[in-house]
Design an enzyme around this catalytic site. Structure first.
Site, PDB file in Angstrom:
ATOM      1  CB  THR A  16      -0.995   0.083   1.049  1.00  0.00           C
ATOM      2  OG1 THR A  16      -1.613  -1.221   1.129  1.00  0.00           O
ATOM      3  CG2 THR A  16      -1.787   1.267   1.124  1.00  0.00           C
ATOM      4  CE  LYS A  37      -5.439  -4.561   0.332  1.00  0.00           C
ATOM      5  NZ  LYS A  37      -4.359  -4.899  -0.188  1.00  0.00           N
ATOM      6  CB  SER A  41      -8.876 -10.551   4.558  1.00  0.00           C
ATOM      7  OG  SER A  41      -7.708 -10.799   4.686  1.00  0.00           O
ATOM      8  CD  GLU A 115      -2.427  -2.548  -1.653  1.00  0.00           C
ATOM      9  OE1 GLU A 115      -2.032  -3.260  -0.471  1.00  0.00           O
ATOM     10  OE2 GLU A 115      -2.472  -1.438  -1.656  1.00  0.00           O
ATOM     11  CB  VAL A 117      -4.891  -9.607  -1.086  1.00  0.00           C
ATOM     12  CG1 VAL A 117      -5.138 -10.712  -1.659  1.00  0.00           C
ATOM     13  CG2 VAL A 117      -4.909  -9.706   0.507  1.00  0.00           C
ATOM     14  N   GLY A 118      -1.748  -9.981  -0.099  1.00  0.00           N
ATOM     15  CA  GLY A 118      -0.565 -10.722   0.434  1.00  0.00           C
ATOM     16  C   GLY A 118       0.463 -10.804  -0.694  1.00  0.00           C
TER      17      GLY A 118
END
Length: 225
Positions: A16, A37, A41, A115, A117-118
């Site tokens: 981010t 995004k 979570s 973006e 995730v992980g």
């Protein structure tokens, strides 16, 4: 280039932070930029529904005032792997819905920063991974490397996986997440030598978490020329 997919060597590597810096750097060059995004979570419940802190920052940095649901179509409360959070919520992450939201964001911007995730191989559904989403969106990839002990292995494995998937890695950014990282300069030199894609910047630990300050550490000419 209508969009760029941001992946990382791991969770909490600074995706981010770098996404916001890239958005600011491109905006400084006169481009309209939206952030996205698609899946998040660890979201907090608000009167308006589940909201993710990272997605909110991308929304605030965007050149156009977008609906939150476009920026973050899939928001889950538990801070766990997204495919597990989706199962708990009884939701199926649908790539078609994400692509539709991306296209809407792209209509009001010249570049959309998406973006992940992980990391690159995090599952989003029982059979689809973050890497599959980047390919479905047909976007070039920037890899964020969390600079800490062990980052060379993580970075090289991620870069190898990006290449093997058929995606194009157009650059990488080193983000120092360990203020005491030993041999920082030597590690960066090794990464520069071993990763085929160009280094777009190294963000030191003491850089303020501010999009404009991060932008000053980045070189985006290769992305806009």
């Amino acid at each position: 280039m209508s969009g760029i997919f941001i992946t990382g060597t791991d969770t909490d590597c600074g995706k981010t932070t770098i996404s916001l810096g890239l958005m600011a750097a491109l905006q400084q060059r006169g481009l309209r930029v939206n952030g996205m995004k698609p899946v998040a979570s660890g979201c907090a419940m608000t009167p308006a529904g589940l909201r993710n802190a990272d997605a909110r920052q991308l929304l605030a940095q965007s050149s156009h005032r977008n609906a939150y649901a476009l920026v973050n179509p899939y928001a889950f409360a538990p801070p766990i792997a997204p495919h597990l959070a989706a199962i708990q919520a009884g939701v199926t992450i649908d790539f078609a819905a994400i692509i539709k939201a991306y296209q809407t964001l792209a209509a009001t911007a010249e570049v959309v920063i998406v973006e992940g995730v992980g990391g690159w191989r995090v599952p989003l559904t029982p059979k689809q991974l973050v890497s599959d989403l980047a390919l479905a969106l047909d976007l070039p990839v920037i890899m964020v490397i969390g600079l800490k002990l062990g980052c060379i292995n993580h970075a090289l494995l991620t870069a190898e996986s990006i290449r093997a998937s058929g995606a194009q890695c157009v650059g990488w950014v080193g983000n120092q997440i360990d203020p005491q990282m030993p041999e920082l300069t030597a590690n960066v030199a090794t990464l520069t030598e071993l990763i085929a894609a160009p280094c777009l910047g190294i963000v030191p630990w003491n850089t303020a978490i501010n999009a404009q300050h991060i932008a000053a550490q980045l070189t985006v000419e290769l992305l806009v020329n």
